[in-house]
Design a protein around this motif. Structure first.
Motif, PDB file in Angstrom:
ATOM      1  N   GLY A 254       0.791  -1.219   0.000  1.00 61.64           N
ATOM      2  CA  GLY A 254       0.000   0.000   0.000  1.00 61.64           C
ATOM      3  C   GLY A 254       0.820   1.263   0.000  1.00 61.64           C
ATOM      4  O   GLY A 254       0.282   2.371  -0.060  1.00 61.64           O
ATOM      5  N   ARG A 255       2.144   1.135   0.046  1.00 61.36           N
ATOM      6  CA  ARG A 255       3.003   2.314   0.092  1.00 61.36           C
ATOM      7  C   ARG A 255       3.155   2.929  -1.293  1.00 61.36           C
ATOM      8  O   ARG A 255       3.305   2.212  -2.285  1.00 61.36           O
ATOM      9  CB  ARG A 255       4.371   1.944   0.667  1.00 61.36           C
ATOM     10  N   THR A 256       3.157   4.250  -1.323  1.00 64.38           N
ATOM     11  CA  THR A 256       3.180   4.957  -2.605  1.00 64.38           C
ATOM     12  C   THR A 256       4.386   4.602  -3.474  1.00 64.38           C
ATOM     13  O   THR A 256       4.207   4.275  -4.659  1.00 64.38           O
ATOM     14  CB  THR A 256       3.111   6.469  -2.368  1.00 64.38           C
ATOM     15  N   PRO A 257       5.628   4.664  -2.980  1.00 60.25           N
ATOM     16  CA  PRO A 257       6.757   4.379  -3.874  1.00 60.25           C
ATOM     17  C   PRO A 257       6.758   2.943  -4.375  1.00 60.25           C
ATOM     18  O   PRO A 257       7.144   2.691  -5.528  1.00 60.25           O
ATOM     19  CB  PRO A 257       7.988   4.680  -3.017  1.00 60.25           C
ATOM     20  N   ALA A 258       6.321   1.996  -3.539  1.00 53.83           N
ATOM     21  CA  ALA A 258       6.234   0.608  -3.997  1.00 53.83           C
ATOM     22  C   ALA A 258       5.178   0.470  -5.081  1.00 53.83           C
ATOM     23  O   ALA A 258       5.364  -0.255  -6.072  1.00 53.83           O
ATOM     24  CB  ALA A 258       5.920  -0.314  -2.823  1.00 53.83           C
ATOM     25  N   GLY A 259       4.059   1.177  -4.916  1.00 55.36           N
ATOM     26  CA  GLY A 259       3.019   1.150  -5.944  1.00 55.36           C
ATOM     27  C   GLY A 259       3.481   1.775  -7.249  1.00 55.36           C
ATOM     28  O   GLY A 259       3.173   1.275  -8.338  1.00 55.36           O
ATOM     29  N   LEU A 260       4.239   2.859  -7.149  1.00 51.83           N
ATOM     30  CA  LEU A 260       4.764   3.493  -8.355  1.00 51.83           C
ATOM     31  C   LEU A 260       5.698   2.547  -9.105  1.00 51.83           C
ATOM     32  O   LEU A 260       5.595   2.391 -10.327  1.00 51.83           O
ATOM     33  CB  LEU A 260       5.500   4.776  -7.985  1.00 51.83           C
ATOM     34  N   ASN A 261       6.592   1.890  -8.382  1.00 50.76           N
ATOM     35  CA  ASN A 261       7.510   0.953  -9.045  1.00 50.76           C
ATOM     36  C   ASN A 261       6.768  -0.245  -9.614  1.00 50.76           C
ATOM     37  O   ASN A 261       7.110  -0.741 -10.695  1.00 50.76           O
ATOM     38  CB  ASN A 261       8.596   0.498  -8.071  1.00 50.76           C
ATOM     39  N   ALA A 262       5.748  -0.725  -8.902  1.00 49.55           N
ATOM     40  CA  ALA A 262       4.949  -1.849  -9.417  1.00 49.55           C
ATOM     41  C   ALA A 262       4.245  -1.452 -10.714  1.00 49.55           C
ATOM     42  O   ALA A 262       4.185  -2.237 -11.673  1.00 49.55           O
ATOM     43  CB  ALA A 262       3.930  -2.299  -8.373  1.00 49.55           C
ATOM     44  N   ALA A 263       3.722  -0.235 -10.749  1.00 51.03           N
ATOM     45  CA  ALA A 263       3.041   0.230 -11.962  1.00 51.03           C
ATOM     46  C   ALA A 263       4.032   0.436 -13.107  1.00 51.03           C
ATOM     47  O   ALA A 263       3.719   0.148 -14.271  1.00 51.03           O
ATOM     48  CB  ALA A 263       2.289   1.526 -11.669  1.00 51.03           C
ATOM     49  N   ILE A 264       5.226   0.921 -12.796  1.00 52.29           N
ATOM     50  CA  ILE A 264       6.250   1.077 -13.840  1.00 52.29           C
ATOM     51  C   ILE A 264       6.612  -0.290 -14.409  1.00 52.29           C
ATOM     52  O   ILE A 264       6.717  -0.468 -15.631  1.00 52.29           O
ATOM     53  CB  ILE A 264       7.501   1.781 -13.270  1.00 52.29           C
ATOM     54  N   ARG A 265       6.817  -1.277 -13.530  1.00 53.39           N
ATOM     55  CA  ARG A 265       7.135  -2.632 -14.005  1.00 53.39           C
ATOM     56  C   ARG A 265       6.012  -3.194 -14.871  1.00 53.39           C
ATOM     57  O   ARG A 265       6.262  -3.926 -15.834  1.00 53.39           O
ATOM     58  CB  ARG A 265       7.365  -3.569 -12.812  1.00 53.39           C
ATOM     59  N   GLY A 266       4.773  -2.862 -14.510  1.00 49.40           N
ATOM     60  CA  GLY A 266       3.629  -3.400 -15.243  1.00 49.40           C
ATOM     61  C   GLY A 266       3.268  -2.617 -16.482  1.00 49.40           C
ATOM     62  O   GLY A 266       2.326  -2.974 -17.199  1.00 49.40           O
ATOM     63  N   SER A 267       3.996  -1.551 -16.763  1.00 49.87           N
ATOM     64  CA  SER A 267       3.723  -0.727 -17.944  1.00 49.87           C
ATOM     65  C   SER A 267       4.762  -1.019 -19.022  1.00 49.87           C
ATOM     66  O   SER A 267       5.731  -1.736 -18.794  1.00 49.87           O
ATOM     67  CB  SER A 267       3.729   0.758 -17.573  1.00 49.87           C
ATOM     68  N   GLN A 268       4.569  -0.424 -20.208  1.00 49.82           N
ATOM     69  CA  GLN A 268       5.422  -0.818 -21.332  1.00 49.82           C
ATOM     70  C   GLN A 268       5.951   0.327 -22.185  1.00 49.82           C
ATOM     71  O   GLN A 268       6.875   0.115 -22.982  1.00 49.82           O
ATOM     72  CB  GLN A 268       4.636  -1.768 -22.235  1.00 49.82           C
ATOM     73  N   TYR A 269       5.429   1.533 -22.034  1.00 52.84           N
ATOM     74  CA  TYR A 269       5.730   2.568 -23.009  1.00 52.84           C
ATOM     75  C   TYR A 269       6.887   3.482 -22.571  1.00 52.84           C
ATOM     76  O   TYR A 269       7.230   3.545 -21.394  1.00 52.84           O
ATOM     77  CB  TYR A 269       4.478   3.392 -23.301  1.00 52.84           C
ATOM     78  N   PRO A 270       7.506   4.211 -23.525  1.00 52.88           N
ATOM     79  CA  PRO A 270       8.735   4.962 -23.236  1.00 52.88           C
ATOM     80  C   PRO A 270       8.554   6.244 -22.424  1.00 52.88           C
ATOM     81  O   PRO A 270       9.520   6.764 -21.883  1.00 52.88           O
ATOM     82  CB  PRO A 270       9.293   5.293 -24.625  1.00 52.88           C
ATOM     83  N   ILE A 271       7.325   6.761 -22.343  1.00 51.01           N
ATOM     84  CA  ILE A 271       7.050   7.938 -21.524  1.00 51.01           C
ATOM     85  C   ILE A 271       6.161   7.505 -20.362  1.00 51.01           C
ATOM     86  O   ILE A 271       5.148   6.833 -20.559  1.00 51.01           O
ATOM     87  CB  ILE A 271       6.351   9.054 -22.325  1.00 51.01           C
ATOM     88  N   VAL A 272       6.558   7.904 -19.151  1.00 49.64           N
ATOM     89  CA  VAL A 272       5.824   7.509 -17.946  1.00 49.64           C
ATOM     90  C   VAL A 272       5.267   8.754 -17.273  1.00 49.64           C
ATOM     91  O   VAL A 272       6.014   9.670 -16.919  1.00 49.64           O
ATOM     92  CB  VAL A 272       6.734   6.741 -16.963  1.00 49.64           C
ATOM     93  N   VAL A 273       3.954   8.783 -17.119  1.00 47.12           N
ATOM     94  CA  VAL A 273       3.248   9.920 -16.512  1.00 47.12           C
ATOM     95  C   VAL A 273       2.727   9.498 -15.146  1.00 47.12           C
ATOM     96  O   VAL A 273       1.936   8.556 -15.046  1.00 47.12           O
ATOM     97  CB  VAL A 273       2.066  10.373 -17.393  1.00 47.12           C
ATOM     98  N   ARG A 274       3.160  10.191 -14.097  1.00 46.67           N
ATOM     99  CA  ARG A 274       2.651   9.871 -12.767  1.00 46.67           C
ATOM    100  C   ARG A 274       1.395  10.691 -12.470  1.00 46.67           C
ATOM    101  O   ARG A 274       1.369  11.904 -12.656  1.00 46.67           O
ATOM    102  CB  ARG A 274       3.692  10.173 -11.692  1.00 46.67           C
TER     103      ARG A 274
END
Length: 347
Positions: A76-96
């Motif tokens: 449930g921690r924000t930075p862990a969620g951000l990294n999990a979402a980055i790992r689960g994404s695929q495109y070259p630009i990442v928008v938080r």
């Protein structure tokens, strides 16, 4: 935008860590999907262990639009969620984007354009606080004023240019992978810490007032106090972890808190003259509230000094009481690398 220009735009992954966001999640995702970005886009929601209907609403969004999917964030921690979402994404630009952040029209297109024009590693803009209740309106006024947050451009606005940090951010994936993404030990201040590493690595963090994200403030005094106490607590960790990263703006709230407390103690124990110090602080926030409260309702204007004092003193308390053991724990952690954190899910 013509078809050729659309074909040249890079694909975008929007990442969103959420926890107990049933109030705003649907609107936040809808604002993303309504961006009319001409290039390919996906939305990856990292689901924390919510106790409300967040997971159910996320499932509905996935069923409604193929561009949306979810990944798990057990901590449930924000930075862990951000990294999990980055790992689960695929495109070259990442928008938080956060679960209570609402993108303004054209946000993604403008950000992607500026990434290219400025050769930046990260671009971002203004945290445009807007309330839905009288209390939230007061907090929003405090959060967008210099008396409330100092000279932070991403709160109060300013000219476009290089910045220490920006609100949320639009990144090149290659930069995130090179630096290992967000440091998961930073429960708060993870944006500032990441942007510090980007700058230390020679990357450009670019601020522009063209980019705005509507932010919904905390709904109560207690929630605001906890938020700002945590901000101060973790900003102190950043200053211990990254020596030389402190600046005078971060020392203002703890200095104000110490002055008020010492003035009250000495005024009661030694001489009433010392009460002039907390009295001056009180007059300062009352005067600031008069200036910054223009346009607010009478009740919101009356609540504005409470919001200002809560933000200042809670931040200062968190900064002063932040334990060295917390910083030592962060320093002892193994910093993630792009190979073993962000790339593992795509390898």
């Amino acid at each position: 935008m013509n078809t050729k220009a659309a074909e040249e735009l890079p694909a975008v992954s929007v990442i969103m860590p959420v926890l107990n966001e049933e109030r705003h999640l649907r609107t936040a995702v809808r604002r993303i999907l309504d961006q009319e970005y001409p290039g390919p886009m996906e939305v990856v929601i990292a689901l924390g262990p919510s106790t409300d209907r967040t997971a159910e609403i996320a499932a509905e969004l996935v069923a409604e639009d193929p561009r949306v999917r979810t990944v798990e964030n057990p901590t449930g921690r924000t930075p862990a969620g951000l990294n999990a979402a980055i790992r689960g994404s695929q495109y070259p630009i990442v928008v938080r984007v956060d679960g209570h952040g609402l993108l303004t029209p054209g946000y993604i297109t403008t950000a992607v354009r500026l990434l290219g024009e400025m050769d930046a590693a990260n671009v971002g803009g203004i945290m445009h606080a807007e309330g839905e209740t009288e209390w939230e309106n007061a907090v929003a006024a405090a959060m967008t004023s210099k008396i409330g947050v100092g000279n932070a451009a991403f709160h109060t606005g300013g000219l476009a240019g290089p910045a220490d940090t920006v609100y949320l951010g639009v990144f090149r994936r290659e930069v995130l992978e090179k630096l290992g993404g967000y440091n998961e030990e930073f429960i708060r201040a993870q944006d500032w810490e990441l942007n510090y590493r980007i700058r230390q690595d020679g990357g450009l963090v670019w601020f522009t007032p063209q980019l705005k994200v509507t932010y919904r403030p905390r709904p109560s005094v207690r929630a605001l106090a906890k938020q700002y106490k945590d901000y101060g607590r973790w900003r102190r960790v950043v200053t211990r972890y990254h020596r030389g990263s402190v600046n005078l703006r971060y020392l203002a709230p703890p200095s104000a808190l110490l002055a008020v407390v010492l003035g009250l103690v000495l005024g009661a124990a030694v001489h009433p003259a010392f009460l002039a110090v907390p009295g001056a602080y009180l007059l300062g926030i009352l005067g600031g509230a008069v200036v910054e409260g223009r346009g607010l309702s009478l009740r919101a204007r009356a609540l504005l000094p409470v919001a200002l004092a809560t933000m200042h003193l809670s931040w200062g308390f968190g900064f002063i009481t932040s334990p060295r053991s917390l910083a030592r724990r962060v320093m002892a952690s193994v910093r993630p690398t792009s190979k073993d954190v962000l790339s593992q899910a795509r390898s």
